[in-house]
Scaffold this motif. Structure first.
Motif, PDB file in Angstrom:
ATOM      1  N   ASN A   1       0.821  -1.216   0.000  1.00 58.54           N
ATOM      2  CA  ASN A   1       0.000   0.000   0.000  1.00 58.54           C
ATOM      3  C   ASN A   1       0.857   1.268   0.000  1.00 58.54           C
ATOM      4  N   THR A   2       1.980   1.253   0.704  1.00 60.31           N
ATOM      5  CA  THR A   2       2.889   2.406   0.670  1.00 60.31           C
ATOM      6  C   THR A   2       3.444   2.600  -0.736  1.00 60.31           C
ATOM      7  N   PHE A   3       3.754   1.492  -1.374  1.00 58.76           N
ATOM      8  CA  PHE A   3       4.252   1.546  -2.747  1.00 58.76           C
ATOM      9  C   PHE A   3       3.228   2.206  -3.668  1.00 58.76           C
ATOM     10  N   ILE A   4       1.964   1.857  -3.508  1.00 59.98           N
ATOM     11  CA  ILE A   4       0.901   2.442  -4.340  1.00 59.98           C
ATOM     12  C   ILE A   4       0.796   3.946  -4.090  1.00 59.98           C
ATOM     13  N   VAL A   5       0.821   4.352  -2.819  1.00 55.74           N
ATOM     14  CA  VAL A   5       0.711   5.781  -2.491  1.00 55.74           C
ATOM     15  C   VAL A   5       1.860   6.562  -3.104  1.00 55.74           C
ATOM     16  N   VAL A   6       3.082   6.077  -2.944  1.00 59.46           N
ATOM     17  CA  VAL A   6       4.266   6.772  -3.478  1.00 59.46           C
ATOM     18  C   VAL A   6       4.212   6.824  -5.002  1.00 59.46           C
ATOM     19  N   LEU A   7       3.835   5.707  -5.628  1.00 57.84           N
ATOM     20  CA  LEU A   7       3.784   5.655  -7.088  1.00 57.84           C
ATOM     21  C   LEU A   7       2.756   6.627  -7.643  1.00 57.84           C
ATOM     22  N   VAL A   8       1.583   6.688  -7.024  1.00 57.33           N
ATOM     23  CA  VAL A   8       0.528   7.602  -7.484  1.00 57.33           C
ATOM     24  C   VAL A   8       0.956   9.054  -7.306  1.00 57.33           C
ATOM     25  N   MET A   9       1.653   9.346  -6.218  1.00 58.67           N
ATOM     26  CA  MET A   9       2.071  10.725  -5.958  1.00 58.67           C
ATOM     27  C   MET A   9       3.198  11.181  -6.873  1.00 58.67           C
ATOM     28  N   THR A  10       4.097  10.286  -7.241  1.00 63.40           N
ATOM     29  CA  THR A  10       5.306  10.689  -7.968  1.00 63.40           C
ATOM     30  C   THR A  10       5.201  10.535  -9.481  1.00 63.40           C
TER      31      THR A  10
ATOM     32  N   HIS B   1       1.656  10.317 -14.831  1.00 61.50           N
ATOM     33  CA  HIS B   1       0.722   9.565 -15.675  1.00 61.50           C
ATOM     34  C   HIS B   1      -0.400   8.927 -14.844  1.00 61.50           C
ATOM     35  N   LEU B   2      -0.202   8.855 -13.538  1.00 59.29           N
ATOM     36  CA  LEU B   2      -1.217   8.278 -12.661  1.00 59.29           C
ATOM     37  C   LEU B   2      -2.029   9.360 -11.936  1.00 59.29           C
ATOM     38  N   HIS B   3      -1.869  10.612 -12.355  1.00 60.16           N
ATOM     39  CA  HIS B   3      -2.645  11.691 -11.754  1.00 60.16           C
ATOM     40  C   HIS B   3      -4.014  11.783 -12.422  1.00 60.16           C
ATOM     41  N   THR B   4      -4.799  10.736 -12.235  1.00 55.58           N
ATOM     42  CA  THR B   4      -6.146  10.645 -12.784  1.00 55.58           C
ATOM     43  C   THR B   4      -7.112  10.353 -11.648  1.00 55.58           C
TER      44      THR B   4
ATOM     45  N   TYR C   1      -6.790   6.756  -9.991  1.00 51.59           N
ATOM     46  CA  TYR C   1      -5.611   6.530  -9.147  1.00 51.59           C
ATOM     47  C   TYR C   1      -5.582   7.473  -7.945  1.00 51.59           C
ATOM     48  N   PHE C   2      -6.254   8.606  -8.065  1.00 48.57           N
ATOM     49  CA  PHE C   2      -6.409   9.462  -6.879  1.00 48.57           C
ATOM     50  C   PHE C   2      -7.182   8.718  -5.791  1.00 48.57           C
ATOM     51  N   PHE C   3      -8.277   8.064  -6.173  1.00 50.30           N
ATOM     52  CA  PHE C   3      -9.068   7.309  -5.193  1.00 50.30           C
ATOM     53  C   PHE C   3      -8.334   6.045  -4.742  1.00 50.30           C
ATOM     54  N   LEU C   4      -7.593   5.400  -5.648  1.00 48.30           N
ATOM     55  CA  LEU C   4      -6.808   4.233  -5.258  1.00 48.30           C
ATOM     56  C   LEU C   4      -5.720   4.616  -4.261  1.00 48.30           C
ATOM     57  N   GLY C   5      -5.130   5.797  -4.448  1.00 51.80           N
ATOM     58  CA  GLY C   5      -4.147   6.277  -3.484  1.00 51.80           C
ATOM     59  C   GLY C   5      -4.770   6.524  -2.123  1.00 51.80           C
TER      60      GLY C   5
ATOM     61  N   PHE D   1      -3.250  -5.362  -4.716  1.00 48.14           N
ATOM     62  CA  PHE D   1      -3.001  -6.276  -5.828  1.00 48.14           C
ATOM     63  C   PHE D   1      -4.204  -6.341  -6.769  1.00 48.14           C
ATOM     64  N   ILE D   2      -5.398  -6.278  -6.213  1.00 49.27           N
ATOM     65  CA  ILE D   2      -6.611  -6.345  -7.034  1.00 49.27           C
ATOM     66  C   ILE D   2      -6.857  -5.041  -7.775  1.00 49.27           C
ATOM     67  N   TYR D   3      -6.747  -3.914  -7.051  1.00 49.15           N
ATOM     68  CA  TYR D   3      -7.130  -2.629  -7.622  1.00 49.15           C
ATOM     69  C   TYR D   3      -6.008  -1.932  -8.390  1.00 49.15           C
ATOM     70  N   SER D   4      -4.758  -2.197  -8.029  1.00 48.18           N
ATOM     71  CA  SER D   4      -3.670  -1.377  -8.572  1.00 48.18           C
ATOM     72  C   SER D   4      -2.619  -2.150  -9.343  1.00 48.18           C
ATOM     73  N   LEU D   5      -2.003  -3.134  -8.702  1.00 46.44           N
ATOM     74  CA  LEU D   5      -0.816  -3.756  -9.270  1.00 46.44           C
ATOM     75  C   LEU D   5      -1.109  -4.586 -10.518  1.00 46.44           C
ATOM     76  N   ARG D   6      -2.394  -4.887 -10.786  1.00 45.61           N
ATOM     77  CA  ARG D   6      -2.747  -5.625 -12.001  1.00 45.61           C
ATOM     78  C   ARG D   6      -3.053  -4.689 -13.167  1.00 45.61           C
ATOM     79  N   ASN D   7      -3.120  -3.385 -12.901  1.00 44.80           N
ATOM     80  CA  ASN D   7      -3.512  -2.439 -13.943  1.00 44.80           C
ATOM     81  C   ASN D   7      -2.367  -2.175 -14.924  1.00 44.80           C
ATOM     82  N   LYS D   8      -2.725  -1.991 -16.170  1.00 45.96           N
ATOM     83  CA  LYS D   8      -1.739  -1.746 -17.220  1.00 45.96           C
ATOM     84  C   LYS D   8      -0.976  -0.461 -16.953  1.00 45.96           C
ATOM     85  N   GLU D   9      -1.678   0.589 -16.505  1.00 44.19           N
ATOM     86  CA  GLU D   9      -1.026   1.874 -16.266  1.00 44.19           C
ATOM     87  C   GLU D   9       0.021   1.780 -15.171  1.00 44.19           C
ATOM     88  N   VAL D  10      -0.266   0.997 -14.128  1.00 41.50           N
ATOM     89  CA  VAL D  10       0.695   0.832 -13.034  1.00 41.50           C
ATOM     90  C   VAL D  10       1.926   0.077 -13.522  1.00 41.50           C
ATOM     91  N   LYS D  11       1.713  -0.978 -14.296  1.00 39.07           N
ATOM     92  CA  LYS D  11       2.838  -1.737 -14.835  1.00 39.07           C
ATOM     93  C   LYS D  11       3.700  -0.866 -15.743  1.00 39.07           C
TER      94      LYS D  11
END
Length: 307
Positions: free
Chosen positions: A45-54, A57-60, A63-67, A291-301
């Motif tokens: 979850n920390t990884f998701i928060v940092v990735l969305v903030m930095t 391309h994930l400033h949508t 991903y705002f709600f996923l963060g 893993f369900i909401y974020s890490l499987r998404n194409k944009e995150v990969k």
């Protein structure tokens, strides 16, 4: 109970959390299991928060709600698991009365916030999939901030009255909570006063917070699935359906366990099953959500490859 009997009984200043353990060997095994779960939950979850903030391309909106959800899961797990791990690491399973009520307050607030966030996320996906043309203008930055703030504020307000009612109950023994954290019904059952109002309000607030959110969330995903089934491409239909169905599975699992524990009228006689159900929404859901909401998404990969 007469006034003299009340005077002869000592008010409870701490509670004992019994947890799951039945001996040192079981406690050691549970400690390793829950420690591993906690480490993976916080890391993912920390990884998701940092990735969305930095990553710009994930400033949508999605991903705002996923963060927000990932941040909530960090708080959620950290409110329960560290104290639980300490109890398995040593022999002291006591928690002060004020500490118990504080833990319950934040647990209830975060649980309600998760209900609201899941419904907001489902509405966002509904607009994006079922009505894509006006989606960018509808779900703008201002609306995202408003929906996110409303979810957090509503969640923290909803549990305030429950915590007040429970903390003002009379506790004069016993003080052993048959649970792994300070939850409402196991604590209420220890009160030696009238608990009818507290129990009724707990079920009522749980129903108000969870049922409308569940109906909105499930109906949004069902509309999404119906729309996805109309996609001409079999490959695109299969991929989209796989994502939506996994989201819906997690949502159903979360609400099923919450409604079973707090809304269905059998909590007084089935504490142990309720304790097992509680594992789903307090420990397992925060683990699987990233893993369900974020890490499987194409944009995150894609964002990971560009890091």
């Amino acid at each position: 109970m007469t006034k003299q009997e009340w005077k002869n009984r000592t008010a409870v200043t701490e509670f004992i959390l019994l947890g799951f353990g039945n001996g040192p060997e079981v406690d050691s095994l549970l400690f390793l299991i829950f420690l591993s779960i906690y480490i993976v939950t916080i890391t993912a979850n920390t990884f998701i928060v940092v990735l969305v903030m930095t990553n710009r391309h994930l400033h949508t909106p999605m991903y705002f709600f996923l963060g927000n959800l990932a941040c909530l899961e960090i708080c959620y797990s950290s409110n329960i698991l560290p104290r639980m791990l300490l109890s398995y690491l040593g022999e002291d399973r006591s928690i002060s009365a004020n500490g118990c009520f504080t833990q319950y307050y934040f647990f209830g607030c975060l649980a309600a916030t998760e209900c609201y966030l899941l419904s907001v996320m489902s509405y966002d996906r509904y607009l994006a999939v079922c009505d894509p043309l006006p989606y960018p203008s509808r779900m703008d930055t201002e609306l995202c901030l408003q929906l996110g703030a409303a979810s957090w504020i509503s969640g923290f307000l909803s549990n305030s009255i429950l915590t007040f009612l429970i903390s003002n109950l009379d506790f004069c023994g016993p003080n052993k909570i048959d649970h792994f954290f300070c939850d409402s019904f196991p604590v209420i059952q220890l009160s030696c006063g009238d608990t009818r109002v507290a129990g009724l309000v707990t079920s009522l607030v749980a129903a108000v917070c969870s049922l409308p959110a569940f109906l909105l969330t499930s109906s949004s995903y069902l509309y999404i699935i119906v729309t996805v089934m109309r996609i001409p491409s079999a490959t695109g239909r299969k991929k989209a359906f796989s994502t939506c169905s996994s989201h819906l599975t997690v949502v159903i699992l979360f609400y099923w366990s919450v409604l079973t524990v707090y809304v269905l009228p059998h909590h007084n006689t089935q504490t142990s099953p309720n304790k097992v159900f509680s594992v789903f929404y307090t420990i397992l859901i925060p683990l699987v959500n990233p893993f369900i909401y974020s890490l499987r998404n194409k944009e995150v990969k894609e964002a990971l490859r560009k890091q």
